[in-house]
Design an enzyme around this catalytic site. Sequence first.
Site, PDB file in Angstrom:
ATOM      1  N   ARG A   1       0.906  -1.272   0.148  1.00  0.00           N
ATOM      2  CA  ARG A   1      -0.076  -0.154   0.091  1.00  0.00           C
ATOM      3  C   ARG A   1       0.892   1.059  -0.145  1.00  0.00           C
ATOM      4  NH1 ARG A   1      -3.549  -2.776  -1.606  1.00  0.00           N
ATOM      5  NH2 ARG A   1      -5.669  -3.237  -0.680  1.00  0.00           N
TER       6      ARG A   1
ATOM      7  N   GLU B   1      -3.708   7.526  -4.033  1.00  0.00           N
ATOM      8  CA  GLU B   1      -3.782   7.045  -5.465  1.00  0.00           C
ATOM      9  C   GLU B   1      -5.498   7.256  -5.695  1.00  0.00           C
ATOM     10  OE1 GLU B   1      -2.343   2.876  -4.833  1.00  0.00           O
ATOM     11  OE2 GLU B   1      -4.404   2.060  -5.754  1.00  0.00           O
TER      12      GLU B   1
ATOM     13  N   HIS C   1      -1.647   0.203  -9.800  1.00  0.00           N
ATOM     14  CA  HIS C   1      -2.176  -0.873  -8.860  1.00  0.00           C
ATOM     15  C   HIS C   1      -2.828  -2.056  -9.686  1.00  0.00           C
ATOM     16  CE1 HIS C   1      -4.156  -0.959  -4.761  1.00  0.00           C
ATOM     17  NE2 HIS C   1      -3.848  -2.286  -5.231  1.00  0.00           N
TER      18      HIS C   1
HETATM   19  C1  DGY Z   1      -6.115  -5.993  -2.846  1.00  0.00           C
HETATM   20  O1  DGY Z   1      -6.773  -6.838  -2.980  1.00  0.00           O
HETATM   21  O2  DGY Z   1      -5.809  -5.641  -1.758  1.00  0.00           O
HETATM   22  C2  DGY Z   1      -5.322  -5.675  -3.832  1.00  0.00           C
HETATM   23  O3  DGY Z   1      -4.465  -4.443  -3.604  1.00  0.00           O
HETATM   24  C3  DGY Z   1      -6.005  -5.665  -5.162  1.00  0.00           C
HETATM   25  O4  DGY Z   1      -5.080  -5.879  -6.117  1.00  0.00           O
END
Ligand code: DGY
Length: 322
Positions: free
Chosen positions: A241, A270, A288
């Site tokens: 993240r 983002e 992402h």
């Molecule tokens: C999640 O599932 O948390 C991912 O970041 C999506 O790709």
Amino acid sequence: MKAKVFITRQWPSSVEEQLKAHYDVTLNEDDRPLTADEFKVALQNYDAVCPSVCDSFSADILNVENKRCKILANFGVGYNHIDIEAAAAQQLTVTNTPGVLTESTADLAMTLLLMSARRGAEGDRLIRSKQWQGWCPTHMMSSDVTGSTLGLVGFGRIAQAMARKAHHGFAMKIIYFKPSDAEQSVVEDLNARRCDSIEELMRSADFVSLHCPSGEATYHLINQQRLGLMKTTAHLINTARGDVVDTDALIKALQENRIAGAGLDVYEGEPNVDDALIRLDNVSLLPHLGSATIATRTAMGNKVLENLAAFFSGNRPPDKVL
Ligand code: DGY
């Protein structure tokens, strides 16, 4: 009577067909990002609301009056976009989609590692801008991946999958930091070494890859001081993240060439990406995409279906986080 289910974004069509067959479902056919007010109305009018990792469910939204919703069945493994304390206070069930996105996300972390090490995005830009003058012995020299050391911050499912690809595919040495020792069989398979501190890992790795959840404990875990410990030849990879990294500190480290490069799939705030990052050549940027394969996104949708089916038949959803 079918339960009323609200889906915040477009999902793979085979999953949407299943939703239509089993529920009184409202889809987001335009795939438009929804507003806080639209989330509130959904909570008031549906039995289940299914957000994605891009939808912020703050306390203000979750505390809306006259709620009908009893379950937030999240499409994604990370649920830092849901205020879990507020959801608990509102007695909401929350589920996620672990397991099915492990390999695709680890593949993408390796993609970024290779792109950053071998200056892949920079080379692509060079050709597209018609600036390439032809092969020469010192052109765009970069860093070796094979045989180098991969440092994993966090050592859960995705980190271990990346370590397997790196160790067995690229003969990389594996070091990791997590508060407790990993399972013995995993450590043996990867010949992995646990570092006593993040600092030790930052100093020792050629590639640092982040795999910890977002939260108070990991906010700006990778800060100016820790970036300063990295080798000047090292690369930082983030598929976890955005807020795990202090973006301003990373930009400074990249601008001053205090590290060799970075590969990022996630960003603070983002989908807005800092212009200073965009201007840098020594960072590879992806939007992402960690879990973005057809098979994985379909499997994530199927996990949500399983969680909803269990919940509405009075059973514990398999991926209940709250
Ligand atoms: C999640 O599932 O948390 C991912 O970041 C999506 O790709």
